[in-house]
Design a protein around this motif. Structure first.
Motif, PDB file in Angstrom:
ATOM      1  N   SER A   6       0.411  -1.296   0.120  1.00 40.40           N
ATOM      2  CA  SER A   6      -0.165  -0.259  -0.146  1.00 40.40           C
ATOM      3  C   SER A   6       0.733   1.431   0.182  1.00 40.40           C
ATOM      4  N   SER A   7       2.263   0.815  -0.034  1.00 40.84           N
ATOM      5  CA  SER A   7       2.737   2.220   0.434  1.00 40.84           C
ATOM      6  C   SER A   7       3.447   2.682  -1.011  1.00 40.84           C
ATOM      7  N   GLN A   8       2.936   2.008  -2.291  1.00 39.47           N
ATOM      8  CA  GLN A   8       4.193   1.691  -3.136  1.00 39.47           C
ATOM      9  C   GLN A   8       2.730   2.783  -4.209  1.00 39.47           C
ATOM     10  N   ARG A   9       3.180   3.737  -4.774  1.00 40.26           N
ATOM     11  CA  ARG A   9       2.891   4.244  -5.733  1.00 40.26           C
ATOM     12  C   ARG A   9       3.297   4.831  -7.176  1.00 40.26           C
ATOM     13  N   TYR A  10       2.215   4.480  -8.179  1.00 38.34           N
ATOM     14  CA  TYR A  10       2.791   4.185  -9.519  1.00 38.34           C
ATOM     15  C   TYR A  10       2.720   5.710 -10.366  1.00 38.34           C
ATOM     16  N   GLN A  11       4.225   5.892 -10.957  1.00 44.49           N
ATOM     17  CA  GLN A  11       3.781   7.423 -10.991  1.00 44.49           C
ATOM     18  C   GLN A  11       3.799   7.768 -12.659  1.00 44.49           C
ATOM     19  N   ALA A  12       2.201   8.621 -13.079  1.00 38.60           N
ATOM     20  CA  ALA A  12       2.063   7.843 -14.746  1.00 38.60           C
ATOM     21  C   ALA A  12       2.626   9.085 -15.323  1.00 38.60           C
ATOM     22  N   THR A  13       3.004   8.593 -16.033  1.00 41.18           N
ATOM     23  CA  THR A  13       3.800   9.093 -17.610  1.00 41.18           C
ATOM     24  C   THR A  13       2.871  10.360 -18.496  1.00 41.18           C
ATOM     25  N   PRO A  14       2.590  11.328 -18.458  1.00 36.60           N
ATOM     26  CA  PRO A  14       1.984  11.823 -19.562  1.00 36.60           C
ATOM     27  C   PRO A  14       1.637  11.595 -21.100  1.00 36.60           C
ATOM     28  N   PRO A  15       0.786  11.107 -21.791  1.00 33.73           N
ATOM     29  CA  PRO A  15       1.021  11.026 -22.877  1.00 33.73           C
ATOM     30  C   PRO A  15       2.078  11.417 -23.659  1.00 33.73           C
ATOM     31  N   ASP A  16       2.512  10.908 -24.748  1.00 30.71           N
ATOM     32  CA  ASP A  16       3.461  12.077 -26.091  1.00 30.71           C
ATOM     33  C   ASP A  16       2.603  12.888 -26.686  1.00 30.71           C
ATOM     34  N   GLY A  17       2.857  14.230 -26.530  1.00 32.25           N
ATOM     35  CA  GLY A  17       2.448  15.403 -27.317  1.00 32.25           C
ATOM     36  C   GLY A  17       1.323  15.618 -27.146  1.00 32.25           C
ATOM     37  N   GLU A  18       0.966  15.200 -25.448  1.00 29.12           N
ATOM     38  CA  GLU A  18      -0.248  15.613 -24.481  1.00 29.12           C
ATOM     39  C   GLU A  18      -0.032  17.747 -23.906  1.00 29.12           C
ATOM     40  N   ALA A  19       1.781  18.684 -24.132  1.00 31.32           N
ATOM     41  CA  ALA A  19       1.787  19.649 -23.885  1.00 31.32           C
ATOM     42  C   ALA A  19       1.415  20.601 -25.031  1.00 31.32           C
ATOM     43  N   ALA A  20       1.745  19.666 -26.213  1.00 33.57           N
ATOM     44  CA  ALA A  20       1.494  20.274 -27.514  1.00 33.57           C
ATOM     45  C   ALA A  20       0.033  20.538 -27.213  1.00 33.57           C
ATOM     46  N   LEU A  21      -1.079  19.412 -27.233  1.00 36.92           N
ATOM     47  CA  LEU A  21      -2.311  19.874 -27.409  1.00 36.92           C
ATOM     48  C   LEU A  21      -2.892  20.361 -26.754  1.00 36.92           C
ATOM     49  N   LEU A  22      -2.332  20.315 -25.511  1.00 31.49           N
ATOM     50  CA  LEU A  22      -2.572  21.162 -24.523  1.00 31.49           C
ATOM     51  C   LEU A  22      -2.757  22.917 -24.910  1.00 31.49           C
ATOM     52  N   LYS A  23      -1.303  23.095 -24.950  1.00 33.96           N
ATOM     53  CA  LYS A  23      -1.098  24.324 -25.371  1.00 33.96           C
ATOM     54  C   LYS A  23      -1.967  24.613 -27.153  1.00 33.96           C
ATOM     55  N   GLN A  24      -2.028  23.692 -27.889  1.00 27.76           N
ATOM     56  CA  GLN A  24      -3.235  24.187 -28.693  1.00 27.76           C
ATOM     57  C   GLN A  24      -4.500  24.758 -28.032  1.00 27.76           C
ATOM     58  N   LYS A  54     -13.408  13.278 -25.508  1.00 31.92           N
ATOM     59  CA  LYS A  54     -13.177  13.029 -24.168  1.00 31.92           C
ATOM     60  C   LYS A  54     -12.289  13.265 -24.126  1.00 31.92           C
ATOM     61  N   ARG A  55     -11.206  13.475 -24.840  1.00 34.81           N
ATOM     62  CA  ARG A  55      -9.361  13.665 -24.265  1.00 34.81           C
ATOM     63  C   ARG A  55      -9.575  15.094 -24.200  1.00 34.81           C
ATOM     64  N   ILE A  56     -10.142  15.933 -25.149  1.00 31.44           N
ATOM     65  CA  ILE A  56     -10.299  17.110 -24.608  1.00 31.44           C
ATOM     66  C   ILE A  56     -10.695  17.835 -23.727  1.00 31.44           C
ATOM     67  N   TYR A  57     -12.279  16.782 -23.485  1.00 33.53           N
ATOM     68  CA  TYR A  57     -13.126  17.049 -22.054  1.00 33.53           C
ATOM     69  C   TYR A  57     -11.739  16.837 -20.605  1.00 33.53           C
ATOM     70  N   ARG A  58     -11.301  15.590 -20.737  1.00 27.62           N
ATOM     71  CA  ARG A  58     -10.341  15.723 -19.482  1.00 27.62           C
ATOM     72  C   ARG A  58      -9.447  16.984 -19.447  1.00 27.62           C
ATOM     73  N   LEU A  59      -8.573  17.241 -20.300  1.00 22.11           N
ATOM     74  CA  LEU A  59      -8.084  18.426 -20.492  1.00 22.11           C
ATOM     75  C   LEU A  59      -8.683  19.867 -19.815  1.00 22.11           C
ATOM     76  N   TRP A  60      -9.765  19.312 -20.484  1.00 24.00           N
ATOM     77  CA  TRP A  60     -10.473  21.275 -20.662  1.00 24.00           C
ATOM     78  C   TRP A  60     -10.569  20.751 -18.906  1.00 24.00           C
ATOM     79  N   ARG A  61     -10.930  19.914 -18.464  1.00 23.58           N
ATOM     80  CA  ARG A  61     -11.491  19.989 -17.146  1.00 23.58           C
ATOM     81  C   ARG A  61     -10.321  19.632 -15.895  1.00 23.58           C
TER      82      ARG A  61
END
Length: 269
Positions: A6-24, A54-61
């Motif tokens: 229970s002490s272990q945590r998974y470090q999520a890796t943002p999908p490739d290109g998500e930064a550029a997508l959010l910027k746009q 759905k991906r747009i909505y996730r980043l939107w929220r």
């Protein structure tokens, strides 16, 4: 390793290109602050982005983006025979609607816009701004539109003095265009024009400052082109009015009918 699971945590890796997508996304939101995530997503898809809503909505929220909802008063439908819910457009150039909308320059001078819309395609055919617009000016604008887009079967409007003037009624009758006047004090019967005006007010006039008439004309021309060719319209399946207009069938009437009817009598100017 003597560590509880229970002490272990998974470090999520943002999908490739998500930064550029959010910027746009943020770039489009800044440019169109009144657009929601669906319209922003459709615009991105139209420019080549392979992303679902759905991906747009996730980043939107996640970014806390939100378009404030406008409170609208509920009105009962009018009973007029020429109301938009009774005489519905069936094809391109079947029914046009026209009306006026007002605003002011930075110095307080009144500006008046003439708007003409094809109710079926939602394409803005005319968005003319001036300090004063007379019935003769309206006829000149219509004549140019008839030459370019063809002659509609009907034109819907309220009972404004410019629209009910003898000169306009006689001219339209000679060409063969039937006028659909709504009931007095019933703007909801001209619903297509009122809906378009809400978009003009919300997405254009409330976002711009008009220094003078010249700058207002330049800004108006740019916004009209953006509305027709870039802005996805929800009622058209998120296609642009120009794209939808080019793909749909038109009224059987053409510019030849207008040319024959105006050959004998010159156009008022």
């Amino acid at each position: 390793m003597d560590q509880p699971r229970s002490s272990q945590r998974y470090q999520a890796t943002p999908p490739d290109g998500e930064a550029a997508l959010l910027k746009q996304i943020l770039k489009l939101v800044r440019r169109h602050p009144r657009f929601g995530y669906r319209r922003i997503g459709r615009m991105m898809q139209a420019t080549g982005w392979k992303v679902n809503l759905k991906r747009i909505y996730r980043l939107w929220r996640r970014e806390g983006l939100k378009v404030p909802r406008k409170q609208r008063k509920k009105r009962s439908l009018g009973t007029g025979a020429n109301a938009c819910h009774r005489r519905r457009p069936e094809r391109k150039n079947h029914v046009w609607c026209w009306d006026f909308i007002f605003d002011r320059t930075e110095t307080g001078t009144t500006l008046k816009w003439l708007t003409i819309l094809d109710e079926y395609t939602r394409e803005c055919l005319a968005l003319q701004v001036d300090r004063h617009i007379t019935s003769e000016h309206v006829i000149d604008v219509l004549a140019e539109l008839f030459k370019t887009h063809g002659v509609p079967e009907y034109i819907r409007s309220d009972n404004g003095s410019e629209f009910v003037s003898q000169a306009i009624r006689v001219w339209l009758k000679r060409i063969g265009v039937e006028t659909l006047y709504i009931e007095p004090a019933s703007p909801w019967e001209n619903g297509y024009a009122e809906s378009f005006h809400s978009r003009v007010r919300d997405e254009f006039m409330n976002c711009e400052i008009f220094e003078n008439l010249k700058s207002a004309r330049k800004q108006t021309a740019a916004w009209k082109e953006q509305y027709n060719t870039v802005r996805p319209h929800s009622s058209l399946g998120y296609r642009t009015p120009r794209d939808f207009s080019e793909q749909c069938s038109s009224s059987r009437r053409t510019t030849s009918a207008f040319q024959r009817n105006t050959a004998e009598t010159p156009i008022l100017s």
